[in-house]
Design a protein around this motif. Sequence first.
Motif, PDB file in Angstrom:
ATOM      1  N   PRO A 295       0.987  -1.100   0.175  1.00 58.04           N
ATOM      2  CA  PRO A 295       0.213  -0.123  -0.034  1.00 58.04           C
ATOM      3  C   PRO A 295       0.694   1.296  -0.049  1.00 58.04           C
ATOM      4  O   PRO A 295       2.007   1.281   0.701  1.00 58.04           O
ATOM      5  CB  PRO A 295      -0.809  -0.253   1.194  1.00 58.04           C
ATOM      6  CG  PRO A 295       0.035  -1.010   2.056  1.00 58.04           C
ATOM      7  CD  PRO A 295       0.582  -1.979   1.103  1.00 58.04           C
ATOM      8  N   VAL A 296       0.366   2.177  -0.774  1.00 62.27           N
ATOM      9  CA  VAL A 296       1.188   3.451  -0.786  1.00 62.27           C
ATOM     10  C   VAL A 296       0.135   4.604  -0.322  1.00 62.27           C
ATOM     11  O   VAL A 296      -1.100   4.781  -1.017  1.00 62.27           O
ATOM     12  CB  VAL A 296       1.536   3.764  -2.293  1.00 62.27           C
ATOM     13  CG1 VAL A 296       2.412   5.150  -2.320  1.00 62.27           C
ATOM     14  CG2 VAL A 296       2.371   2.805  -2.804  1.00 62.27           C
ATOM     15  N   PRO A 297       0.565   5.374   0.528  1.00 61.97           N
ATOM     16  CA  PRO A 297      -0.105   6.361   1.041  1.00 61.97           C
ATOM     17  C   PRO A 297      -0.678   7.418  -0.025  1.00 61.97           C
ATOM     18  O   PRO A 297       0.287   7.972  -0.798  1.00 61.97           O
ATOM     19  CB  PRO A 297       0.577   7.096   2.015  1.00 61.97           C
ATOM     20  CG  PRO A 297       1.529   6.251   2.546  1.00 61.97           C
ATOM     21  CD  PRO A 297       1.819   5.548   1.325  1.00 61.97           C
ATOM     22  N   PRO A 298      -1.737   7.771  -0.453  1.00 62.22           N
ATOM     23  CA  PRO A 298      -2.287   8.675  -1.395  1.00 62.22           C
ATOM     24  C   PRO A 298      -1.739  10.017  -1.132  1.00 62.22           C
ATOM     25  O   PRO A 298      -1.373  10.701   0.076  1.00 62.22           O
ATOM     26  CB  PRO A 298      -3.697   8.919  -1.311  1.00 62.22           C
ATOM     27  CG  PRO A 298      -4.123   8.397  -0.180  1.00 62.22           C
ATOM     28  CD  PRO A 298      -3.137   7.465   0.630  1.00 62.22           C
ATOM     29  N   MET A 299      -1.020  10.614  -2.129  1.00 63.16           N
ATOM     30  CA  MET A 299      -0.671  12.059  -2.067  1.00 63.16           C
ATOM     31  C   MET A 299      -1.540  13.052  -2.859  1.00 63.16           C
ATOM     32  O   MET A 299      -1.805  13.072  -3.821  1.00 63.16           O
ATOM     33  CB  MET A 299       0.687  12.333  -2.980  1.00 63.16           C
ATOM     34  CG  MET A 299       1.475  13.587  -2.585  1.00 63.16           C
ATOM     35  SD  MET A 299       3.176  13.884  -3.387  1.00 63.16           S
ATOM     36  CE  MET A 299       4.076  12.890  -2.095  1.00 63.16           C
ATOM     37  N   ARG A 300      -2.193  13.694  -1.839  1.00 62.76           N
ATOM     38  CA  ARG A 300      -3.362  14.781  -2.248  1.00 62.76           C
ATOM     39  C   ARG A 300      -2.681  16.184  -2.185  1.00 62.76           C
ATOM     40  O   ARG A 300      -1.636  16.540  -2.305  1.00 62.76           O
ATOM     41  CB  ARG A 300      -4.475  14.473  -1.299  1.00 62.76           C
ATOM     42  CG  ARG A 300      -4.885  13.104  -1.497  1.00 62.76           C
ATOM     43  CD  ARG A 300      -6.489  12.934  -0.369  1.00 62.76           C
ATOM     44  NE  ARG A 300      -6.690  11.442  -0.428  1.00 62.76           N
ATOM     45  CZ  ARG A 300      -7.186  10.814  -1.402  1.00 62.76           C
ATOM     46  NH1 ARG A 300      -7.668  11.535  -2.421  1.00 62.76           N
ATOM     47  NH2 ARG A 300      -7.513   9.431  -1.062  1.00 62.76           N
ATOM     48  N   ARG A 301      -3.781  17.209  -2.222  1.00 61.38           N
ATOM     49  CA  ARG A 301      -3.355  18.442  -2.401  1.00 61.38           C
ATOM     50  C   ARG A 301      -2.553  19.129  -1.431  1.00 61.38           C
ATOM     51  O   ARG A 301      -1.883  20.186  -1.545  1.00 61.38           O
ATOM     52  CB  ARG A 301      -4.461  19.378  -2.715  1.00 61.38           C
ATOM     53  CG  ARG A 301      -5.341  19.387  -3.823  1.00 61.38           C
ATOM     54  CD  ARG A 301      -6.242  20.081  -4.284  1.00 61.38           C
ATOM     55  NE  ARG A 301      -7.037  19.817  -5.590  1.00 61.38           N
ATOM     56  CZ  ARG A 301      -7.933  19.206  -5.609  1.00 61.38           C
ATOM     57  NH1 ARG A 301      -8.925  19.050  -4.573  1.00 61.38           N
ATOM     58  NH2 ARG A 301      -8.816  19.131  -6.684  1.00 61.38           N
TER      59      ARG A 301
END
Length: 254
Positions: free
Chosen positions: A226-232
Amino acid sequence: MLQHDVSDLTACPERAVSLPRDAALDLIKWLAMLSMVLDHLRHVWFETAFLYVPGRLAFPFFCLAIAVNVARPVVPGHSPLRVRYLGWLLAFAVLSEFPYRLLVEWPGSLNVLPTLALGMLIANAMARPGRLDRGLGLAALLLAAWLHEDLMFGLFGAVLPAAFLLALRGEGWKLLPGVICLAANYWWEIYARAWALQPFAWLVIATCFVAPFIGLWLLRHPPRFPVPPMRRWAYLLYPGHFLALWGLREWLVR
């Protein structure tokens, strides 16, 4: 973005719109951030000049992320031009300039976000047939040429997302991102050292050329973890890491 086959973006746009986040793309963004921070550590500890080599991954990885976002099918009811995306890039380009100049005391260019913003417009013009998109892309290309000396990575840096877009389409342009990345990273001193057969210089040049292909390989081979999502919120990391590294340097020199 399809996680297993980039070409499916154009083959099945309805499916692409409904897909969950792409772990491979998030991984590329995290690696770009890590590479960028490692590169900028050179401005805190000058003996870490060797970090210039892994730092060459950051810019092409960011450009690849832009190309992937531009290649996404347009959601019905939304503008083909990623207005919000462009707005975030421009806003943080302004907000990041002062922190950038705090850390890099004698910068030879603006921070990297103006280059990425122009690159997004140029790549978007290639992906969209509309007059507005093409007009903005042409204007961005001309502006990048005019500001070549002031832009980080110059005109070639601004066209690198478009080169990635061509490579993603599989139209026989596979080597183009590597060649453009080399041109964007041109530094006469490195080539002078390479001419003198210094291994470090050749390592820098080789890294600049292969970095785009590392990114493309990662994009086509999603991680099995799993890869943590990179958001704004990640936009804050750009000016934030400048301030953090500047503060660390000031603390160390006391």
